[in-house]
Motif scaffolding. Structure first.
Motif, PDB file in Angstrom:
ATOM      1  N   LYS B 113       0.893  -1.228  -0.062  1.00 28.75           N
ATOM      2  CA  LYS B 113      -0.267  -0.088  -0.072  1.00 28.75           C
ATOM      3  C   LYS B 113       0.896   0.962  -0.100  1.00 28.75           C
ATOM      4  O   LYS B 113       0.428   2.357  -0.650  1.00 28.75           O
ATOM      5  CB  LYS B 113      -1.044   0.206   1.163  1.00 28.75           C
ATOM      6  N   GLY B 114       2.043   1.078   0.547  1.00 33.61           N
ATOM      7  CA  GLY B 114       2.894   2.154   0.661  1.00 33.61           C
ATOM      8  C   GLY B 114       3.417   2.704  -0.825  1.00 33.61           C
ATOM      9  O   GLY B 114       3.567   3.880  -0.781  1.00 33.61           O
ATOM     10  N   GLN B 115       3.322   1.772  -1.610  1.00 33.61           N
ATOM     11  CA  GLN B 115       3.705   2.488  -2.898  1.00 33.61           C
ATOM     12  C   GLN B 115       2.636   3.312  -3.576  1.00 33.61           C
ATOM     13  O   GLN B 115       2.923   4.448  -4.192  1.00 33.61           O
ATOM     14  CB  GLN B 115       3.702   1.253  -4.027  1.00 33.61           C
ATOM     15  N   GLU B 117       0.604   4.988  -1.818  1.00 35.16           N
ATOM     16  CA  GLU B 117       0.399   6.259  -0.939  1.00 35.16           C
ATOM     17  C   GLU B 117       1.681   7.180  -1.642  1.00 35.16           C
ATOM     18  O   GLU B 117       1.311   8.531  -1.372  1.00 35.16           O
ATOM     19  CB  GLU B 117       0.395   5.543   0.652  1.00 35.16           C
ATOM     20  N   ALA B 118       2.610   6.628  -1.562  1.00 31.13           N
ATOM     21  CA  ALA B 118       3.978   7.531  -2.047  1.00 31.13           C
ATOM     22  C   ALA B 118       3.479   8.107  -3.048  1.00 31.13           C
ATOM     23  O   ALA B 118       3.743   9.469  -3.500  1.00 31.13           O
ATOM     24  CB  ALA B 118       4.989   6.651  -2.027  1.00 31.13           C
ATOM     25  N   ALA B 119       2.836   7.503  -4.231  1.00 27.22           N
ATOM     26  CA  ALA B 119       2.562   8.130  -5.443  1.00 27.22           C
ATOM     27  C   ALA B 119       1.590   9.129  -5.206  1.00 27.22           C
ATOM     28  O   ALA B 119       1.551  10.295  -5.680  1.00 27.22           O
ATOM     29  CB  ALA B 119       2.038   7.101  -6.297  1.00 27.22           C
ATOM     30  N   ARG B 120       0.617   8.958  -4.479  1.00 19.24           N
ATOM     31  CA  ARG B 120      -0.376   9.746  -4.252  1.00 19.24           C
ATOM     32  C   ARG B 120      -0.124  11.073  -3.539  1.00 19.24           C
ATOM     33  O   ARG B 120      -0.416  12.205  -3.946  1.00 19.24           O
ATOM     34  CB  ARG B 120      -1.418   9.096  -3.287  1.00 19.24           C
ATOM     35  N   VAL B 121       0.838  10.841  -2.761  1.00 18.07           N
ATOM     36  CA  VAL B 121       1.533  12.230  -2.141  1.00 18.07           C
ATOM     37  C   VAL B 121       2.171  13.063  -2.941  1.00 18.07           C
ATOM     38  O   VAL B 121       2.313  14.182  -3.014  1.00 18.07           O
ATOM     39  CB  VAL B 121       2.057  11.701  -0.865  1.00 18.07           C
ATOM     40  N   LEU B 122       2.795  12.482  -3.958  1.00 24.40           N
ATOM     41  CA  LEU B 122       3.588  13.081  -5.045  1.00 24.40           C
ATOM     42  C   LEU B 122       2.756  13.688  -6.059  1.00 24.40           C
ATOM     43  O   LEU B 122       3.102  14.522  -6.770  1.00 24.40           O
ATOM     44  CB  LEU B 122       4.401  12.169  -5.634  1.00 24.40           C
ATOM     45  N   GLY B 123       1.540  13.390  -6.129  1.00 25.08           N
ATOM     46  CA  GLY B 123       0.477  14.133  -6.788  1.00 25.08           C
ATOM     47  C   GLY B 123       0.197  13.262  -8.172  1.00 25.08           C
ATOM     48  O   GLY B 123      -0.652  13.807  -8.971  1.00 25.08           O
ATOM     49  N   LEU B 124       0.645  12.036  -8.041  1.00 29.74           N
ATOM     50  CA  LEU B 124       0.431  11.249  -9.224  1.00 29.74           C
ATOM     51  C   LEU B 124      -1.089  10.693  -9.343  1.00 29.74           C
ATOM     52  O   LEU B 124      -1.608  10.424  -8.173  1.00 29.74           O
ATOM     53  CB  LEU B 124       1.274  10.111  -9.431  1.00 29.74           C
ATOM     54  N   ARG B 125      -1.756  10.687 -10.236  1.00 34.68           N
ATOM     55  CA  ARG B 125      -3.104  10.345 -10.518  1.00 34.68           C
ATOM     56  C   ARG B 125      -3.417   8.810 -10.493  1.00 34.68           C
ATOM     57  O   ARG B 125      -2.228   8.038 -10.733  1.00 34.68           O
ATOM     58  CB  ARG B 125      -3.847  10.922 -11.802  1.00 34.68           C
TER      59      ARG B 125
END
Lengths: 244, 217
Positions: B113-115, B117-125
């Protein structure tokens, strides 16, 4: 004081019957460094995760630059990468090189060209002291190096604020300092930071304010000198006596 | 009763080509359905997750032969003449979609799930996160069970013979009826199936090695 970069108003969050956050109020000004500490389960991580929208709070408002954060909006500060976050477990993308880890978001979210993103990424990797590892995969680096990549990756989005969720807790002891050094230098450069950590030496060195949490509440907020020398609350004293 | 001749070999080869054709139709159809279901199963939206789960349970829990019959005879009854190839292809696609979808959904789940989450926080859709972050990592986990299922699918195409589609199995039965040389015919046909499945397994090992290379020092 100017408009705070981040502000939480009466934010509450529960997981089932467990009250993870209870009416939390917190303002973080531009360039301010706030350290959040407290026993495990006190809501420190939840606080940070609510700010970046990884958890949904049920009550209250979180504001960024004075405007409530709307996660559904494309221009929300999280969905556009304006609030960076560093995780305890790094969460680097293992199938991408260090450089690709740092460039994917600027390219995909900001529309940077590859050349521009790579130049910026190399600069920031140099700043965290690992420019020579740019073409390796995360699995080839030590834990301390991986966490520094994660910091560089967050910085590549030029965030207005950077949140850290126990950034050194998953590291071997000899690697903690190299990560803390990077964070100290960020703090010196005026980055707005909220950092959940148990590293009290670091807190003393960089914090403008220390927030102590217990059972989902903010129990005490004080500058480091006052916090360590004369904690007002009984729970704070009990916590400090256990960890210092 | 007559002897085996060259015409029989050509007939079997044609059957093998139809088996391959049916396999590819089912592979493409099953992949499209499987991807859609895997994304539904892992989506944050609960009704979609339930729909996908219901599909997996229903289709996996009923015989593929009944699915072929239902589509072949059912569509005919409703006035559509799908024919044997299309009916069997459709039924096998629907069936493969259930198995591939579940394999791929659990592969996606296996990526921490961390993957995302990290992507989301970077703003990736969502789409970017899936395509560039989650799916490449899930593929590594998904390759062995996917190939394992595809080998089953190749052999499963024999079911189409029940609605009169002359693929490899049906062709071999027809020749055996005329010549009664079961050891030669069915032994040879087994080898033909093996010749189709073996390269799949080889491809799998190759792919696994390539995907694994990126992670190790």
């Amino acid at each position: 004081m100017d408009t705070p970069v981040l502000e939480m108003r009466q934010v509450a969050k529960r997981f089932g019957a467990f009250q993870a956050l209870a009416n939390v109020d917190l303002k973080v000004g531009r360039g301010e460094r706030v350290i959040v500490c407290g026993p495990s389960g006190s809501g420190k991580s939840t606080l940070i995760r609510c700010i970046v929208g990884l958890e949904q709070h049920e009550h209250g408002t979180i504001l960024f630059d004075g405007a409530p954060i709307d996660l559904r909006s494309r221009t929300s500060p999280i969905r556009s990468g304006q609030i960076g976050m560093v995780f305890q477990q790094f969460n680097l993308f293992p199938h991408l090189t260090v450089l690709q880890n740092c460039t994917i978001a600027p390219i995909k979210v900001r529309g940077s060209t590859r050349a521009e993103a790579e130049r910026k990424a190399r600069d920031l990797l140099a700043r965290v002291g690992i420019e020579d590892q740019a073409d390796k995969f995360p699995g080839q680096l030590s834990g301390g190096q991986q966490q520094r990549v994660a910091i560089a990756r967050a910085l590549c989005m030029q965030p207005r604020a950077l949140l850290f969720d126990e950034p050194t807790s998953a590291l071997d002891p000899e690697m903690v300092q190299e990560v803390l050094n990077v964070m100290v230098s960020l703090a010196r450069d005026g980055m707005t930071m909220i950092c959940v950590t148990h590293e009290m030496g670091f807190a003393r060195e960089v914090a403008d304010r220390i927030v102590f949490m217990d059972r989902g509440e903010i129990v005490e907020v004080a500058p480091p000198a006052a916090f360590f020398a004369a904690p007002k609350n009984e729970r704070t004293r009990a916590f400090l006596s256990r960890i210092l | 009763m007559r002897a085996l001749n060259f015409g029989d070999v050509v007939f079997l080869a044609k059957g093998a080509l139809w088996t391959l054709a049916l396999f590819f139709v089912s592979l493409v159809g099953g992949s499209v359905i499987g991807i859609a279901l895997a994304l539904m199963r892992t989506s944050p939206w609960r009704p979609l997750r339930w729909f996908a789960l219901g599909y997996f349970r229903l289709i996996q829990g009923t015989p593929v032969l009944m699915q072929i019959f239902l589509i072949y005879f059912g569509t005919a009854l409703l006035g559509f003449e799908f024919g044997a190839l299309l009916s069997a292809g459709l039924a096998l696609s629907i069936n493969a979609g259930a198995f591939l979808g579940e394999i791929w959904a659990s592969s996606i789940d296996s990526v921490g799930k961390g993957q995302s989450e990290a992507a989301r926080v970077l703003g990736l859709r969502y789409g970017t996160t899936m395509w560039h972050i989650v799916i490449p990592q899930a593929m590594r986990v998904a390759t062995p069970p996917t190939v394992g299922f595809l080998v089953q699918l190749v052999k499963g195409t024999a079911m189409a013979s029940f609605v009169g589609f002359v693929e490899l199995t049906r062709a071999s039965q027809m020749i055996n009826n005329a010549t009664f040389q079961p050891f030669v015919i069915f032994g040879g046909v087994s080898l033909l199936y093996f010749a189709i499945c073996w390269p799949l397994s080889l491809l799998s090992s190759r792919l696994e090695a390539r995907l694994a290379k990126a992670y190790t020092r």
